[in-house]
Design a protein around this motif. Sequence first.
Motif, short mmCIF file in Angstrom:
data_model
loop_
_atom_site.label_atom_id
_atom_site.label_comp_id
_atom_site.label_asym_id
_atom_site.label_seq_id
_atom_site.Cartn_x
_atom_site.Cartn_y
_atom_site.Cartn_z
N ILE A 78 7.48 -10.11 1.32
CA ILE A 78 6.96 -10.13 -0.06
C ILE A 78 7.94 -10.88 -0.95
CG2 ILE A 78 6.43 -8.69 -2.06
CD1 ILE A 78 5.38 -6.57 -0.16
N THR A 79 7.44 -11.83 -1.69
CA THR A 79 8.30 -12.67 -2.54
C THR A 79 8.10 -12.43 -4.04
OG1 THR A 79 6.64 -14.45 -2.47
CG2 THR A 79 8.39 -14.50 -0.80
N ASP A 80 7.12 -11.60 -4.38
CA ASP A 80 6.86 -11.31 -5.79
C ASP A 80 6.80 -9.79 -6.00
OD1 ASP A 80 4.62 -10.88 -4.32
OD2 ASP A 80 3.21 -11.78 -5.74
N SER A 81 6.62 -9.39 -7.23
CA SER A 81 6.48 -7.96 -7.53
C SER A 81 5.04 -7.53 -7.28
CB SER A 81 6.86 -7.67 -8.99
OG SER A 81 8.23 -7.95 -9.20
N ARG A 82 4.88 -6.37 -6.67
CA ARG A 82 3.55 -5.88 -6.33
C ARG A 82 3.26 -4.55 -7.00
NH1 ARG A 82 1.67 -8.27 -1.49
NH2 ARG A 82 2.47 -10.42 -1.49
N GLY A 100 4.03 1.68 -10.07
CA GLY A 100 4.31 0.53 -10.92
C GLY A 100 4.62 -0.72 -10.12
N LEU A 101 5.04 -1.76 -10.83
CA LEU A 101 5.40 -3.02 -10.18
C LEU A 101 6.72 -2.86 -9.45
CD1 LEU A 101 4.46 -5.68 -12.89
CD2 LEU A 101 3.38 -5.39 -10.64
N GLN A 102 6.74 -3.23 -8.17
CA GLN A 102 7.94 -3.07 -7.36
C GLN A 102 8.26 -4.39 -6.66
OE1 GLN A 102 9.68 -0.01 -6.86
NE2 GLN A 102 8.38 0.93 -8.41
N THR A 103 9.55 -4.73 -6.63
CA THR A 103 9.97 -5.91 -5.89
C THR A 103 10.09 -5.57 -4.41
OG1 THR A 103 12.32 -5.38 -6.12
CG2 THR A 103 11.29 -6.69 -7.88
N SER A 122 -3.42 -3.74 0.54
CA SER A 122 -4.83 -4.03 0.31
C SER A 122 -5.05 -5.55 0.34
CB SER A 122 -5.26 -3.47 -1.05
OG SER A 122 -4.60 -4.16 -2.10
N LYS A 123 -6.30 -5.96 0.30
CA LYS A 123 -6.63 -7.39 0.33
C LYS A 123 -6.07 -8.14 -0.87
CE LYS A 123 -10.88 -6.90 3.04
NZ LYS A 123 -12.37 -7.10 3.07
N ASN A 124 -5.96 -7.45 -1.99
CA ASN A 124 -5.43 -8.12 -3.18
C ASN A 124 -3.91 -7.96 -3.30
OD1 ASN A 124 -5.23 -5.45 -3.84
ND2 ASN A 124 -6.46 -5.56 -5.71
N GLY A 125 -3.28 -7.45 -2.25
CA GLY A 125 -1.81 -7.40 -2.21
C GLY A 125 -1.18 -6.12 -2.72
N GLU A 126 -1.98 -5.15 -3.17
CA GLU A 126 -1.41 -3.90 -3.64
C GLU A 126 -0.80 -3.11 -2.48
OE1 GLU A 126 -4.27 -2.98 -7.51
OE2 GLU A 126 -4.58 -1.88 -5.64
N VAL A 127 0.33 -2.46 -2.76
CA VAL A 127 1.06 -1.71 -1.75
C VAL A 127 0.81 -0.21 -1.94
CG1 VAL A 127 3.35 -1.13 -0.84
CG2 VAL A 127 2.85 -3.47 -1.58
N THR A 128 0.48 0.46 -0.85
CA THR A 128 0.27 1.91 -0.90
C THR A 128 1.11 2.58 0.17
OG1 THR A 128 -1.99 1.72 -1.75
CG2 THR A 128 -1.39 3.79 -0.71
N PHE A 129 1.89 3.56 -0.25
CA PHE A 129 2.60 4.43 0.69
C PHE A 129 1.79 5.73 0.80
CE2 PHE A 129 6.26 1.92 -0.89
CZ PHE A 129 6.74 1.46 0.33
N THR A 130 1.58 6.19 2.03
CA THR A 130 0.85 7.44 2.24
C THR A 130 1.80 8.50 2.80
OG1 THR A 130 -1.24 6.30 2.67
CG2 THR A 130 -1.07 8.56 3.43
#
Length: 224
Positions: A78-82, A100-103, A122-130
């Motif tokens: 990952i090169t940007d904030s997600r 929030g936004l995380q590097t 997700s497909k749009n790049g969102e990060v989820t920790f379960t």
Amino acid sequence: MNVQRFLKHWKRKLRRKRSLLTLGMFFLVGAAGWLLFASDGYLNKAERSEKAVRSTMAQLTPEDDERLKTATETLKRITDSRESYLLKSYVCGEERSQLGLQTSEQLLNLQTKHPDWLLSLSKNGEVTFTENIDDLSPACKENAVFGIDGSSNLSLFNGTPAKDNVIRTFFQLNIKHLESSLPRDTVEQLHNGIRVSDMEEYNSVLSTFSDYAVEETERAMTRP
């Protein structure tokens, strides 16, 4: 006479200086003690956190190690904030909160501190920790009810047993065997809904009615 007054005056100044020096030393020792206590507390906290991480890491299976390695490699790319989220997945119910936004570095730190969290993108790049939690969610503790659905399955409902309220289905019940074996009040309670507010009650209901699951009943009838 002037000499005596001078000596008295000098002694008084010397005593004041000694008092100020003693007071200064007192504050200096106190400050040093406070700094030592604070740093020791900080180190203890850091050590406890590190020990907790090591303990969790030690419990990971080889499959978990491989998953963690894959997750780490994914986050490093990952090169940007997600936009990121934490999903708490309970035995019953879920809770989703925004991180929030995380590097990439921040996400890697989170994954390192919580190696048991499962990573997904997700497909749009969102990060989820379960985070899987062996407990009922606060909402389930308030509303979860065991009952029978329209197909004779033992199910967990959100409130009153109804078709649209099913949270989770477990197994089909042998209704005839259940009604002939259990007290009438117990059967009526199941039809009306049995409230559960903690894991002890949850497991107790499952254990009780698992004896009347269709498969279990069929096995009992075929035993010699």
